[in-house]
Design an enzyme around this catalytic site. Structure first.
Site, PDB file in Angstrom:
ATOM      1  N   ASN A   1      -2.426   2.225   5.752  1.00 10.09           N
ATOM      2  CA  ASN A   1      -1.535   1.079   5.507  1.00 10.09           C
ATOM      3  C   ASN A   1      -1.364   0.342   6.830  1.00 10.09           C
ATOM      4  OD1 ASN A   1      -1.152   2.120   2.991  1.00 10.09           O
ATOM      5  ND2 ASN A   1       0.936   2.847   3.361  1.00 10.09           N
ATOM      6  N   GLY A   2      -1.272  -0.974   6.785  1.00  8.36           N
ATOM      7  CA  GLY A   2      -1.074  -1.727   8.029  1.00  8.36           C
ATOM      8  C   GLY A   2      -2.295  -2.573   8.343  1.00  8.36           C
TER       9      GLY A   2
ATOM     10  N   HIS B   1      18.529 -37.077  -2.260  1.00  8.08           N
ATOM     11  CA  HIS B   1      17.650 -37.430  -1.145  1.00  8.08           C
ATOM     12  C   HIS B   1      16.197 -37.092  -1.442  1.00  8.08           C
ATOM     13  CE1 HIS B   1      21.094 -38.423   1.316  1.00  8.08           C
ATOM     14  NE2 HIS B   1      21.662 -37.293   0.926  1.00  8.08           N
TER      15      HIS B   1
ATOM     16  N   CYS C   1       0.812  -1.218   0.000  1.00 11.77           N
ATOM     17  CA  CYS C   1       0.000   0.000   0.000  1.00 11.77           C
ATOM     18  C   CYS C   1       0.843   1.265   0.000  1.00 11.77           C
ATOM     19  CB  CYS C   1      -0.881   0.018   1.241  1.00 11.77           C
ATOM     20  SG  CYS C   1      -1.833  -1.466   1.484  1.00 11.77           S
TER      21      CYS C   1
ATOM     22  N   LYS D   1       6.634  -4.738  -3.460  1.00 10.12           N
ATOM     23  CA  LYS D   1       8.046  -4.423  -3.290  1.00 10.12           C
ATOM     24  C   LYS D   1       8.425  -4.344  -1.825  1.00 10.12           C
ATOM     25  CE  LYS D   1      12.156  -3.383  -4.526  1.00 10.12           C
ATOM     26  NZ  LYS D   1      12.977  -4.549  -4.929  1.00 10.12           N
TER      27      LYS D   1
ATOM     28  N   LYS E   1      14.111 -15.992  -8.028  1.00  8.97           N
ATOM     29  CA  LYS E   1      13.958 -14.999  -9.104  1.00  8.97           C
ATOM     30  C   LYS E   1      13.038 -15.550 -10.176  1.00  8.97           C
ATOM     31  CE  LYS E   1      14.858 -12.120  -7.669  1.00  8.97           C
ATOM     32  NZ  LYS E   1      15.433 -11.934  -6.368  1.00  8.97           N
TER      33      LYS E   1
ATOM     34  N   TRP F   1      -2.958  -2.888  -1.380  1.00  6.81           N
ATOM     35  CA  TRP F   1      -2.556  -4.287  -1.613  1.00  6.81           C
ATOM     36  C   TRP F   1      -3.357  -5.103  -0.615  1.00  6.81           C
ATOM     37  CZ3 TRP F   1       0.466  -8.028   1.125  1.00  6.81           C
ATOM     38  CH2 TRP F   1       0.981  -9.046   0.341  1.00  6.81           C
TER      39      TRP F   1
ATOM     40  N   GLU G   1      18.427 -18.396  -4.532  1.00  5.03           N
ATOM     41  CA  GLU G   1      18.105 -17.072  -5.085  1.00  5.03           C
ATOM     42  C   GLU G   1      17.709 -17.177  -6.566  1.00  5.03           C
ATOM     43  OE1 GLU G   1      17.316 -14.345  -4.034  1.00  5.03           O
ATOM     44  OE2 GLU G   1      17.730 -12.879  -5.588  1.00  5.03           O
TER      45      GLU G   1
ATOM     46  N   ARG H   1       5.582  -0.426  -5.946  1.00  3.54           N
ATOM     47  CA  ARG H   1       5.492  -1.143  -4.676  1.00  3.54           C
ATOM     48  C   ARG H   1       4.510  -2.306  -4.762  1.00  3.54           C
ATOM     49  NH1 ARG H   1       6.802   2.124  -0.087  1.00  3.54           N
ATOM     50  NH2 ARG H   1       5.129   1.126   1.048  1.00  3.54           N
TER      51      ARG H   1
ATOM     52  N   GLU I   1       9.297 -15.903  -9.011  1.00  4.70           N
ATOM     53  CA  GLU I   1       8.642 -14.610  -8.752  1.00  4.70           C
ATOM     54  C   GLU I   1       8.117 -13.956 -10.024  1.00  4.70           C
ATOM     55  OE1 GLU I   1      11.875 -12.422  -6.635  1.00  4.70           O
ATOM     56  OE2 GLU I   1      10.242 -11.827  -5.335  1.00  4.70           O
TER      57      GLU I   1
HETATM   58  O1  M6R Z   1      13.074  -5.097   1.500  1.00  2.99           O
HETATM   59  P1  M6R Z   1      13.536  -6.438   1.992  1.00  2.99           P
HETATM   60  O2  M6R Z   1      14.915  -6.784   1.555  1.00  2.99           O
HETATM   61  O3  M6R Z   1      13.387  -6.557   3.499  1.00  2.99           O
HETATM   62  O4  M6R Z   1      12.516  -7.454   1.370  1.00  2.99           O
HETATM   63  C1  M6R Z   1      12.554  -8.810   1.698  1.00  2.99           C
HETATM   64  C2  M6R Z   1      11.761  -9.630   0.709  1.00  2.99           C
HETATM   65  O5  M6R Z   1      10.409  -9.264   0.757  1.00  2.99           O
HETATM   66  C3  M6R Z   1      12.282  -9.478  -0.714  1.00  2.99           C
HETATM   67  O6  M6R Z   1      13.634  -9.809  -0.804  1.00  2.99           O
HETATM   68  C4  M6R Z   1      11.485 -10.349  -1.687  1.00  2.99           C
HETATM   69  O7  M6R Z   1      11.730 -11.698  -1.446  1.00  2.99           O
HETATM   70  C5  M6R Z   1      11.832  -9.951  -3.116  1.00  2.99           C
HETATM   71  N1  M6R Z   1      10.647  -9.897  -3.922  1.00  2.99           N
HETATM   72  C6  M6R Z   1      12.817 -10.853  -3.752  1.00  2.99           C
HETATM   73  O8  M6R Z   1      13.035 -10.596  -5.093  1.00  2.99           O
END
Ligand code: M6R
Length: 608
Positions: free
Chosen positions: A100-101, A504, A2, A603, A485, A74, A481, A27, A488
């Site tokens: 927000n929250g 395993h 948000c 974000k 990526k 959001w 990672e 965001r 996502e």
């Molecule tokens: O802003 P932050 O680094 O605390 O965010 C943590 C995760 O939400 C963030 O890394 C998320 O996994 C990303 N979308 C990864 O690409």
């Protein structure tokens, strides 16, 4: 996640609100809305989906006035529909709220308000705030907000306007960022500096517990007892151009290609080549405190958690201090062993991730010293930690984190050097690592120069349904990672594993349809990884191998090779990250995904 924007001044508020909301699109959000006081009444316009739909609604039915608030939502409580979009109006229509929250006791408050005859029109927790403020209103909006907040449990960054006390925006913050933007004869409110940067760089960051009253020519910050609070005015140094796309098709691609610079920036002025160590001005730890650390806990979420795993290996290998890596969301619900000699490192690109912030507060409460490795300057984690290391990666707009990850690993390497050189690390080894860091930006550029080849590989695999990513040692977190990526942004199911763990369980998945990405540079475990590649080839899996040499041992095992330069083992995840980011990016683009704003993701995740 948000976003909040507010404007009060001599001009029509709506264009400022829409512009601010667009700046915060990155965001992530699923609906948007504005509320404007037109001199007589509050007009709201809301729309599910993108801001373009809100603009269309405003084109048909404009809302004009000199004071207004806007929101991108959001969804947390209730689906992303127009009726759940903010702003929410009080029952009598005189008060509009964006929030927000999460209001944790919204159920209890709602029941009490319903008893008093209030009818609810949305599924949100926020609507409770609008009715509650109406119920407590006695002429002063700030008093009504303060009295309402006394009854509220949970987190909020909120903005309120009222037709019964016009000429002001009242804002409040607890657990969700907000700042006041100070203009000339006009003032702003935003949850994200990018929303107001086009109009002012002078800002006041609100703290948890603050209530702000923003008028056209002045503002004041109060505490929950309505006592005035002094707050510094800060200057935002980011350049707006830095958050534009700069000719790239997507922010994510731009940010991937910025990495030679961002890796350099993370080290700038910090690396001391001749002593094989680093200078980190913000950590606020004396020589004695560095020597007295008994254990380190690193906590983070998502991509930042992956860099934490690399940091764990670095610190244990070189500084010989036991390290534990904790998911921030789990940490505070455990009973972790924390003493005054525990150093808690908190890693976050945004500095606003609710789980990470809560974990840091918990570690502090238990007596640990906290260090924030944060990108966004002035963010909540950066302001609440005991010391920190800024990443200096510049604004990261793409929801998928790329340049922040490589900068995090660089920052962790610098911190490890500093810590380890105070302890056991020899100057010779320290110099070798420092030199390798110094050479990294050029090597990252070398990897980027192979982007066209990676795009060709992406073409081959764009229709895959599953992917496996495997690596060992320092490259196991890199495998996690790479998988994150891809899933996502392309929505392809992908998993990362330590390469030897494959036998395993995941090996059952291997057949001619399964692409397997190996991170297999020439490092201490290269021969072991070769055995794992054999296991995949024996089952007809397709291999994409990221390696650093022309290795005879790989002959006949590699379907697609991606070559990266050599470096010391602990820095290899930085070089390996780049082709993994590019592979995910190109596959996602070829599948038609919204790369910068993938579905369901935000974000900055400011809810628990
Ligand atoms: O802003 P932050 O680094 O605390 O965010 C943590 C995760 O939400 C963030 O890394 C998320 O996994 C990303 N979308 C990864 O690409």
């Amino acid at each position: 996640m948000c976003g909040i924007i507010g404007y009060i001044g001599p001009n029509d508020a709506t264009p400022y609100l829409i512009e601010g909301l667009k700046r915060m699109e990155y965001r992530g959000y699923d609906s948007a809305g504005v509320a404007v006081f037109d001199g007589e009444a509050i007009e709201t316009r809301r729309a599910a989906g993108k801001i373009a739909k809100l603009e269309a609604a405003l084109a048909i039915d404009p809302a004009d006035g000199f004071v207004g608030i806007g929101h991108t939502r959001w969804a947390t409580h209730g689906p992303p529909t127009e009726r759940n979009a903010h702003p929410h109006l009080s029952a009598d229509g005189t008060i509009a709220v964006v929030h927000n929250g999460i209001i944790e006791n919204s159920g209890t408050l709602k029941a009490a308000l319903q008893e008093l005859g209030y009818e609810f029109r949305s599924d949100t927790d926020t609507e409770v705030l609008a009715h509650l403020i109406q119920e407590l209103f006695e002429g002063s909006l700030e008093e009504a907000v303060i009295n309402a907040l006394r009854k509220v449990e949970g987190t909020y960054g909120m903005a309120v306007v009222s037709s019964r006390d016009p000429g002001k925006i009242v804002a409040a913050r607890k657990g969700s960022p907000l700042l006041i933007g100070i203009g000339e004869g006009e003032n702003f409110l935003a949850s994200d500096p990018s929303a107001i940067l086009a109009h002012t760089r002078q800002v006041v960051y609100l703290n948890d517990g603050d209530v702000a009253v923003i008028e056209r020519d002045r503002y004041k910050v109060l505490d929950v007892d309505a006592m005035p609070q002094p707050r510094d005015v800060d200057r935002i140094s980011w350049d707006l151009a830095a958050i534009e796309r700069g000719g790239f098709a997507h922010f994510m691609l731009k940010e991937i290609f910025e990495q030679p610079t961002t890796v350099e920036n993370a080290m700038r002025g910090r690396l001391i080549l001749e002593d094989g160590t680093a200078k980190l001005g913000g950590i606020n730890l004396s020589h004695e405190q560095l020597l007295n650390i008994d254990n380190v806990i690193i906590t983070a979420c998502g991509t930042s958690w992956h860099s934490a795993l690399i940091g764990e290996m670095m610190i244990e290998e070189l500084a010989r201090i036991p390290v534990e890596v904790e998911y921030a969301s789990e940490f505070r619900y455990k009973n972790p062993i924390v003493t005054e000699r525990t150093l808690c490192i908190v890693i976050s690109q945004s500095g606003e991730t609710a789980d990470t912030l809560a974990a840091m507060r918990e570690a502090k409460r238990r007596g640990a010293r906290t260090l924030g490795f944060v990108n966004v300057v002035g963010s909540t984690i950066a302001r609440e930690d005991d010391g920190g290391v800024y990443l200096h990666a510049g604004p990261e707009i793409g929801v998928a984190s790329t340049k922040a990850f490589t900068s995090q690993v660089v920052a962790l390497a610098l911190f490890t050097l500093k810590l380890a050189r105070k302890r056991e690390l020899s100057v010779t080894r320290g110099r070798e690592i420092a030199q390798a860091l110094h050479e990294l930006p050029a090597k990252v550029q070398q990897v980027l120069d192979t982007a066209a080849k990676i795009e060709e590989i992406a073409e081959e695999f764009k229709r895959a349904s599953n992917f496996l990513y495997l690596g060992r040692g320092y490259n196991f977190p890199g495998a996690l990672e790479g998988a994150l990526k891809l899933k996502e942004i392309s929505y392809i199911h992908a998993e990362g594993y330590p390469a030897a763990e494959m036998k395993h369980g995941p090996i059952a998945l291997i057949d001619e349809m399964m692409p397997v990405v190996f991170i297999a540079p020439h490092d201490a475990v290269f021969d072991k990884v070769v055995s794992n590649i054999h296991e995949v080839k024996a089952r007809k899996g397709k291999t994409i191998v990221i390696t650093s040499r022309d290795e005879p041992a790989l002959k006949g095992l590699v379907d697609y090779e991606i070559r990266i330069p050599e470096t010391v083992d602990m820095l290899m995840p930085i070089l390996a990250a780049v082709p993994l980011q590019l592979l995910a990016y190109y596959i996602a683009v070829k599948r038609g995904s919204n790369v910068d704003q993938p579905r369901n993701l935000a974000k900055s995740v400011t809810v628990e």
